[in-house]
Design an enzyme around this catalytic site. Structure first.
Site, PDB file in Angstrom:
ATOM      1  N   SER A 276      -3.505 -14.577  20.150  1.00  0.00           N
ATOM      2  CA  SER A 276      -4.773 -14.364  20.403  1.00  0.00           C
ATOM      3  C   SER A 276      -5.454 -15.024  21.517  1.00  0.00           C
ATOM      4  O   SER A 276      -4.999 -16.174  21.491  1.00  0.00           O
ATOM      5  CB  SER A 276      -5.375 -14.375  19.079  1.00  0.00           C
ATOM      6  OG  SER A 276      -6.701 -14.677  19.108  1.00  0.00           O
ATOM      7  N   LYS A 282      -2.462 -17.112  15.689  1.00  0.00           N
ATOM      8  CA  LYS A 282      -2.012 -15.757  15.355  1.00  0.00           C
ATOM      9  C   LYS A 282      -0.736 -15.513  16.104  1.00  0.00           C
ATOM     10  O   LYS A 282      -0.605 -15.866  17.103  1.00  0.00           O
ATOM     11  CB  LYS A 282      -3.035 -14.736  16.153  1.00  0.00           C
ATOM     12  CG  LYS A 282      -4.443 -14.828  15.353  1.00  0.00           C
ATOM     13  CD  LYS A 282      -4.327 -14.517  14.049  1.00  0.00           C
ATOM     14  CE  LYS A 282      -4.158 -12.804  13.826  1.00  0.00           C
ATOM     15  NZ  LYS A 282      -5.444 -12.100  14.660  1.00  0.00           N
ATOM     16  N   GLU A 289       2.276  -2.007  16.318  1.00  0.00           N
ATOM     17  CA  GLU A 289       0.732  -1.238  16.180  1.00  0.00           C
ATOM     18  C   GLU A 289       0.654  -0.226  17.336  1.00  0.00           C
ATOM     19  O   GLU A 289      -0.050   1.083  16.913  1.00  0.00           O
ATOM     20  CB  GLU A 289      -0.281  -2.419  16.199  1.00  0.00           C
ATOM     21  CG  GLU A 289      -0.337  -3.209  15.184  1.00  0.00           C
ATOM     22  CD  GLU A 289      -1.382  -4.503  15.365  1.00  0.00           C
ATOM     23  OE1 GLU A 289      -1.549  -5.203  14.285  1.00  0.00           O
ATOM     24  OE2 GLU A 289      -1.829  -4.722  16.401  1.00  0.00           O
TER      25      GLU A 289
END
Length: 459
Positions: A276, A282, A289
């Site tokens: 991130s 993160k 995804e």
């Protein structure tokens, strides 16, 4: 110069020309277009439709053109209407009148049909090889995790104990069906349309079987109208790809869940994760995804083809030019997703202890508890009710079936004895499911090895 010049008295409007052009996307079929033309020229010469010497010159020059294009010394003219126009124009520029004879007994309608079939046959084999690689990765990972107990789910609720290897092989089965679909699709597109002409064949004495053989087809199309207007093979391949992408999307969804802190069943390799820009802790499963998102794109390509074809009268219509961008995009999307997905799965770390802990807390051995009572002579429905009451008690008292004292078991039914703990052991629950297709480690090992052997034999 347009291949259809002669009937018209003025050049088309530039914007119309740009709208009509397909060179920007059908140029990827240049090799197939030239291969088809070489075979056509060989057949024309063999049948005496054109002079044998001219046939040889045409074939030699076509090979030279292809060599120069692939070497980067000849650029495809983006102003050409399509790849057929470019190749024929370049051939004519070099050979003069002899180059113009190549198109004898041929239309762009049967020419484009053979080009796209040749191209997609190759893509079927390429995608087949990638999916096969993914299946072999799944089998290797399954063998490594054949005894890694995890909860199996229904309705996203913990249901019964399985192993991670068994779970992975469920996806292997899906992808095996994808291989079968690709094989079937390639079989159905393995007929050569050249010789169908624009729609009604030709009066020239052609040897269509010779052309088909030279191009590696198993036969020829049996109806000239169908030969030029058939795009079933595009729709079928797009359907194969869409289904494979749905399988990848489902797998991606589970990978995304598994690597979350709420599950933490796996950890993705750093090389296949991202971070991130603001949250330093993160580690995002972006590849999974993206694959999940791109499945919608493949489904859209299939919808495009089905919608484009559904109202077309026979034979060829310009609508059918839309087949290429859709099917090319579908092929490219699946290939790109597999290229990233395979090493991501191959390098992911399996966190066995977390899986085992989740399995223990989910009362997923409740069915085995009920089966234990059935073995004592209690009807299943009564055993089901007793076990449900035990589970409710455990939840209220922060216990599991494995930690509930035997004295408490006996309060629910006197038939319980210490054998219940062996019956509800998660490992025993899994090991006992030896029925064909079940998750017992020996089944997982046998299934994975069988698939590896079958795929190796298919090489």
């Amino acid at each position: 110069m347009k291949l259809w010049a002669g009937r018209f008295h003025k050049e088309p409007d530039q914007k119309t020309n740009d709208f009509n052009s397909s060179i920007s996307f059908d140029s990827r079929m240049v090799r197939e277009d030239i291969e088809g033309s070489i075979a056509h020229a060989s057949m024309l010469g063999a049948c005496g439709v054109i002079d044998a010497e001219e046939s040889e010159k045409i074939r030699a020059e076509l090979k030279a053109i292809l060599g120069e294009i692939e070497a980067g010394t000849l650029a495809i003219d983006p102003e050409s209407e399509d790849i057929h126009t470019f190749v024929e124009g370049e051939l004519t520029r070099r050979l003069g009148p002899a180059g113009k004879r190549l198109h004898t007994a041929r239309s762009r309608n049967d020419q484009v049909a053979v080009d796209i079939k040749l191209y997609l046959k190759k893509q079927c084999r390429s995608l087949h090889a990638q999916i096969k690689e993914l299946i072999l990765v799944l089998c290797r990972k399954a063998l490594e995790s054949k005894d890694a107990v995890m909860p199996g789910y229904t309705h996203m609720q913990r249901a019964q104990p399985i192993t991670f290897g068994h779970h992975l092989l469920a996806y292997a089965e899906m992808f095996l069906r994808d291989l079968s679909r690709l094989e079937d699709t390639e079989k159905r597109m393995d007929v050569c349309p050249l010789g169908s002409g624009a729609l009604a064949g030709t009066t020239y004495p052609l040897n269509r079987e010779m052309t088909a053989s030279l191009l590696g087809f198993g036969g020829v199309t049996n109806n000239s109208l169908d030969g030029v207007s058939d795009r079933d093979f595009c729709m079928e391949l797009a359907a194969d790809i869409a289904i494979a992408m749905v399988h990848l999307s489902r797998f991606s969804e589970e990978i995304i869940l598994w690597c979350s802190w709420e599950f933490k069943f796996i950890e993705l390799d750093d090389a296949f994760s991202t971070g991130s820009s603001i949250m330093p802790q993160k580690k995002n499963p972006d590849i999974a995804e993206l694959v999940r998102g791109k499945s919608g794109r493949a489904i859209g390509d299939l919808t495009t083809l089905l919608t484009m074809m559904k109202g077309l009268p026979l034979a060829y219509n310009k609508d059918m030019q839309e087949d290429k961008e859709a099917i090319f995009d579908a092929v490219d999307t699946l290939r790109m997703c597999l290229t990233a997905f395979i090493p991501m799965v191959d390098t992911m770390k399996v966190l066995r202890q977390n899986m085992r802990k989740a399995a223990a807390k989910g009362f997923i051995n409740a069915t085995d508890c009920a089966d234990y009572l059935v073995g004592k002579g209690i009807p299943f429905r009564d055993a089901y009710k007793i076990t449900g009451e035990i589970v409710a008690y455990c939840i209220e008292n922060n216990l599991t079936l494995e930690t509930l004292p035997i004295e408490k078991y006996k309060e629910f039914d006197a038939l319980f004895d210490s054998g219940i703990f062996e019956a509800i052991s998660l490992e025993n629950c899994v090991n006992g499911r030896k029925v064909t297709g079940g998750p017992a480690p020996q089944n997982v090992e046998a299934q994975a090895n069988r698939i590896i052997k079958e795929l190796g034999a298919a090489q």
